[in-house]
Design a protein around this motif. Sequence first.
Motif, short mmCIF file in Angstrom:
data_model
loop_
_atom_site.label_atom_id
_atom_site.label_comp_id
_atom_site.label_asym_id
_atom_site.label_seq_id
_atom_site.Cartn_x
_atom_site.Cartn_y
_atom_site.Cartn_z
N TRP A 528 -17.37 43.57 26.74
CA TRP A 528 -17.35 41.97 27.15
C TRP A 528 -16.93 40.99 26.04
O TRP A 528 -16.10 40.12 26.16
N ASP A 529 -17.65 41.19 25.00
CA ASP A 529 -16.86 40.38 24.03
C ASP A 529 -15.54 40.16 23.50
O ASP A 529 -14.88 39.22 23.51
N LYS A 530 -14.88 41.58 23.66
CA LYS A 530 -13.32 41.66 23.42
C LYS A 530 -12.65 41.08 24.46
O LYS A 530 -11.66 40.52 24.73
N LEU A 531 -13.22 41.37 25.79
CA LEU A 531 -12.68 40.60 26.84
C LEU A 531 -12.49 39.03 26.73
O LEU A 531 -11.56 38.56 27.15
N LEU A 532 -13.48 38.54 26.40
CA LEU A 532 -13.63 37.24 26.23
C LEU A 532 -12.65 36.53 25.38
O LEU A 532 -12.04 35.36 25.39
N ALA A 533 -12.43 37.10 24.28
CA ALA A 533 -11.43 36.81 23.08
C ALA A 533 -10.03 37.00 23.71
O ALA A 533 -9.51 35.83 23.47
N TYR A 534 -9.64 37.84 24.32
CA TYR A 534 -8.48 38.06 24.93
C TYR A 534 -8.35 37.07 26.23
O TYR A 534 -7.02 36.47 26.41
N ALA A 535 -9.35 36.86 26.93
CA ALA A 535 -9.13 36.04 28.02
C ALA A 535 -8.96 34.33 27.59
O ALA A 535 -8.22 33.74 28.38
#
Length: 616
Positions: A528-535
């Motif tokens: 989830w954290d990585k998704l937010l960074a790329y989002a």
Amino acid sequence: MKKIITIILTMITTFVIGIGMAQADYQITKYQQHITINEDGSALIEKEVHYHFDKQMNGIYLNETLKGAADQKRNYTWGGLKAITISDNGGPFKSVPPMEKSAVIGYVETQHQDEVQEKVYYPIKADKQLVVKYLYQINNLVVNWDDVSELNWLVITNWDVALHDVKVTMSLPHQPSQTLKAWVHNDKGIQGRVAINKAKSQLTVTTDEVARHKRLELRSYFDKMQTPRNQNNQSGQRAKVISNQEAAKTIKAYRALQRVKLFGLVVLPMVTLLLLLAMVGFMYHVRRAIKQGKQASGASQPPVHVYDIPNDLGPAIINARIDYKADVSKVIVATLLDLVAKHKITIAYTQVTDVSHAVYKVTNEDGLQNYERTFIRMIFGPSRDNVFQSEFKRQDSAVSDRIRKGVGLFTQQIRNHDETKALINQKRTDYYNNLKISLNGLIGFSGFIIFIANILMANYSGIWQIWLAAVLELIISIAMFGIVYYQNTTVYSVPDGFSEKWAWDGFRLMLHDIANLKDKTVLDVQLWDKLLAYAVIFGEAKKVSQTLKLWAQDENVVVPNLPLYMVYSSFGVDWADNLAQNIQTNSAFESNVSGDGGSFSGGGFSGGGGGGGGAF
């Protein structure tokens, strides 16, 4: 040669310093003038001048020239001063009386053969603001001809300082007006707008600035019924003469109406058509090359949802690697979030309702790339100082200053990173980019020239078809510019480049559609954290964070080891967008128009009178 250059530089410096000294004592921040035309051809003039004084001064003065227009037989005459009122530092307006012997405040009127001066004695302290209103009358300002009434007047001349926020309004005594035309002439460098309202029998001239010692001339004609008691009469059909004179000033090369029609309705549309054909050829050539590359790489099908991050190079590198073109403020925020997700930076906070007191701290710098080390130094400084959220909101903060100074090196290192352009066929991409820049430059320049030429010709020829051509060609030019501007010119390598780009497009599509995904288990909570960074890079941060928060509530997911997700949950879904906006705002790293026959044009002054003034 060096001596000549030195002399020239000295002259320029002296000139600039001289201007600065001449304008340093006070400024005129706003200038408004209302001209009320009376039935007898006189005009009631109300001037409102906003002064800001930097030094102590003795007062102000107003000059009004009474010399008539060059092609008219009579001068203007002074109709008398009605009132002078002054508002001191925002206070109420107070009347200024005629000057008496022992008085400190008062005005003195001096009349010459063709000029009147109103000198107002008013002790002024430094850093004072005054609003001064003058109310007076000028007679014989309007001439009644056989067909129309004419006003040809130099409204502004010879002020000691520049006039800012200039607005001049003229009102006629009867509404509506069947005929109301206007033109504004000015010294070169002045731009503005003339708005005409026939229903209210009013015209308004606006411009940001009239430079010191420059002129602004208003020429207008209107119905004779507006001034039936005017004794200033001359014989002749004036409307056509005025129109011809004004057309000659603006359309010098197009003296014959047929030549105007030929140029406006044949030549310029042909130029637009050629630009359109060039755009179509460019689009076909680029899209064909990209399509062939996709087919050869097996990536010609539309992207589908990809649930795993295609690789772990980091959002800043991916933005450059797939040429997504997210703005640099989003790249900075995404890099910050990526380092938080990697536990290189921590975010501490005491109150979840007060995001401004969140503190960013550097905790681990092992294994960082060059651009990431530069990023750490840019945000936290060489001593790795803690940074508060509130510092991103202030232009004068240390972090904003470091971003301004360091963003160039940061973005350069991203561009030079080994993995940044590994997927792009640089030679073909540069070729298409150069074509794109050249074509858009040609479209923009030609579209602007065509539009201005059409407006000028239509305004003075009265040919409605040219007005229509101007609008259509402007719309076509804007559309062409936009189509070319947004056309993707990045050609990837075959097959690896197009294949990875296809995967990232699928990942971005999944983030965009994340709120509608039915099976929540396809996404590992630990991602989830990585998704937010790329989002952030893909412009989906708000939607992704909002969806993950709802999922966590529905599934009773506890994620204490995901600091970035926790911060989103605490500070709200707009947190990253607001941070990017603050960085963009605080770090800052990145004609003439007319009303109904009204326009600004340079030179060719013929009006009489002239209003000037200053301070002493």
